[in-house]
Write an enzyme that holds these catalytic residues in place. Structure first.
Site, mmCIF file in Angstrom:
data_model
loop_
_atom_site.group_PDB
_atom_site.id
_atom_site.type_symbol
_atom_site.label_atom_id
_atom_site.label_comp_id
_atom_site.label_asym_id
_atom_site.label_seq_id
_atom_site.Cartn_x
_atom_site.Cartn_y
_atom_site.Cartn_z
ATOM 1 N N THR A 7 6.550 11.226 -2.300
ATOM 2 C CA THR A 7 5.814 10.141 -1.648
ATOM 3 C C THR A 7 5.318 9.226 -2.762
ATOM 4 O OG1 THR A 7 3.914 9.632 -0.224
ATOM 5 C CG2 THR A 7 3.685 11.552 -1.653
ATOM 6 N N HIS B 59 0.939 10.211 7.284
ATOM 7 C CA HIS B 59 1.429 11.579 7.344
ATOM 8 C C HIS B 59 0.538 12.486 8.189
ATOM 9 C CE1 HIS B 59 2.139 15.675 5.748
ATOM 10 N NE2 HIS B 59 3.403 15.272 5.780
ATOM 11 N N HIS C 20 7.119 1.645 5.385
ATOM 12 C CA HIS C 20 7.620 1.521 4.016
ATOM 13 C C HIS C 20 9.152 1.605 4.050
ATOM 14 C CE1 HIS C 20 7.350 3.268 -0.379
ATOM 15 N NE2 HIS C 20 8.130 2.212 -0.290
ATOM 16 N N HIS D 252 -3.585 6.715 1.577
ATOM 17 C CA HIS D 252 -2.819 7.824 1.005
ATOM 18 C C HIS D 252 -3.587 9.140 1.092
ATOM 19 C CE1 HIS D 252 1.036 8.721 -0.937
ATOM 20 N NE2 HIS D 252 0.407 9.857 -1.139
ATOM 21 N N GLY D 253 -3.099 9.989 1.939
ATOM 22 C CA GLY D 253 -3.623 11.344 2.039
ATOM 23 C C GLY D 253 -4.856 11.484 2.909
ATOM 24 N N ASP E 234 6.135 5.919 9.104
ATOM 25 C CA ASP E 234 7.301 6.359 8.320
ATOM 26 C C ASP E 234 7.822 7.733 8.744
ATOM 27 O OD1 ASP E 234 6.941 4.102 6.807
ATOM 28 O OD2 ASP E 234 6.207 5.134 5.028
ATOM 29 N N HIS F 248 13.365 7.146 5.178
ATOM 30 C CA HIS F 248 12.770 7.197 6.523
ATOM 31 C C HIS F 248 13.034 5.898 7.285
ATOM 32 C CE1 HIS F 248 9.437 5.758 4.068
ATOM 33 N NE2 HIS F 248 9.079 6.956 3.661
#
Ligand code: PXP
Length: 247
Positions: free
Chosen positions: A103, A216, A46, A193-194, A12, A53
């Site tokens: 997010t 990310h 996503h 996530h993260g 993304d 994005h």
């Protein structure tokens, strides 16, 4: 390998940088193809309602251009359902979506009235798409996801990744319990996530997790040392943790 842990690379934020200037650079499909070359088992993207994005055209090009499975993250809306049914990605991960969030800020509340999600799970599954539900590591959410007929859950591990040491241990325990419960319910379990080099180990060590989706941090690290080196280091951290846990 029986308990192989797949690495899903979320691209993304290559699109986030591309969109900062319009145009086509850096191209997320090029990044996806490189990620595939460097060992990504899955590409995740996503398509958000606001297209901040990934774009519709990116999805079209990903479907044509990559050889590993595409995991399409999508909100449960009719628009996204149509797009998913048109492109038929390998997998669709249903996520909650708020326009104002930076997010995906938490999992779907399937337990607190997720019945409206049932038609989405059914329509996607009927067309051969493997459906996962992005939920908090919470036993009631897992039970509800299973009742809706989703074969896969993706646990939102953001609270663990973002927390400090003391609460981190507590958050990790919640994930552990949820992973075991998913196994008991017969659900395939993913997490994301993260995740970073520092946080991935304890999650990767949980032997019944089948897939981690990481975006990310990997894309950020790629700025400094390249995507290959970031992916190699992440893959090594995952593999080390898993082999130590199963030794
Ligand atoms: N899994 C899901 C369902 C997500 O929504 C996201 C964020 O888009 C990720 C994984 C990847 O999270 P991160 O970009 O923090 O690695």
């Amino acid at each position: 390998m029986d308990n192989f842990l797949r690495l899903g690379v979320n691209i993304d934020h290559v699109a986030t940088i591309r969109n900062a200037r319009g145009g086509d650079h850096p191209n997320p499909v090029r990044a996806a193809k490189m990620a595939e070359k460097f060992g990504a088992d899955v590409i995740t993207a996503h398509l958000r309602e606001d297209r901040r994005h990934i774009s519709d055209l990116d999805i079209e090009r990903l479907i044509e251009g990559i050889n590993v499975p595409l995991n399409l993250e999508m909100a449960a809306t009719d628009e996204m359902l149509d797009i998913a049914l048109r492109h038929k990605p390998h997998a669709a991960c249903i996520v909650p979506e708020k326009r104002e969030e930076q997010t995906t800020e938490g999992g779907l509340d399937v337990a607190g009235g997720g019945n409206h999600l049932k038609p989405y799970v059914d329509r996607l599954s009927d067309s051969g798409i493997r459906v996962s539900m992005f939920i908090e590591p919470d036993l009631a959410q897992l039970d509800a996801a299973q009742k809706l007929g989703a074969p896969v859950v993706e646990l939102h591990v953001g609270a663990y990744c973002d927390s400090r040491q003391v609460t981190r241990t507590r958050e990790l325990e919640k994930i552990e319990k949820a992973v075991l419960h998913a196994y008991d319910l017969g659900l395939e379990c993913h997490a994301g996530h993260g995740l970073t080099y520092d946080t991935v180990g304890p999650v990767a060590a949980m032997g019944t997790i089948a897939e981690l989706n990481i975006g990310h941090f990997l894309i950020g690290e790629a700025i400094f040392g390249g995507l290959e080196s970031a992916m190699m280091r992440m893959r090594a951290a995952m593999d080390n943790a898993r082999s130590k846990a199963s030794a």
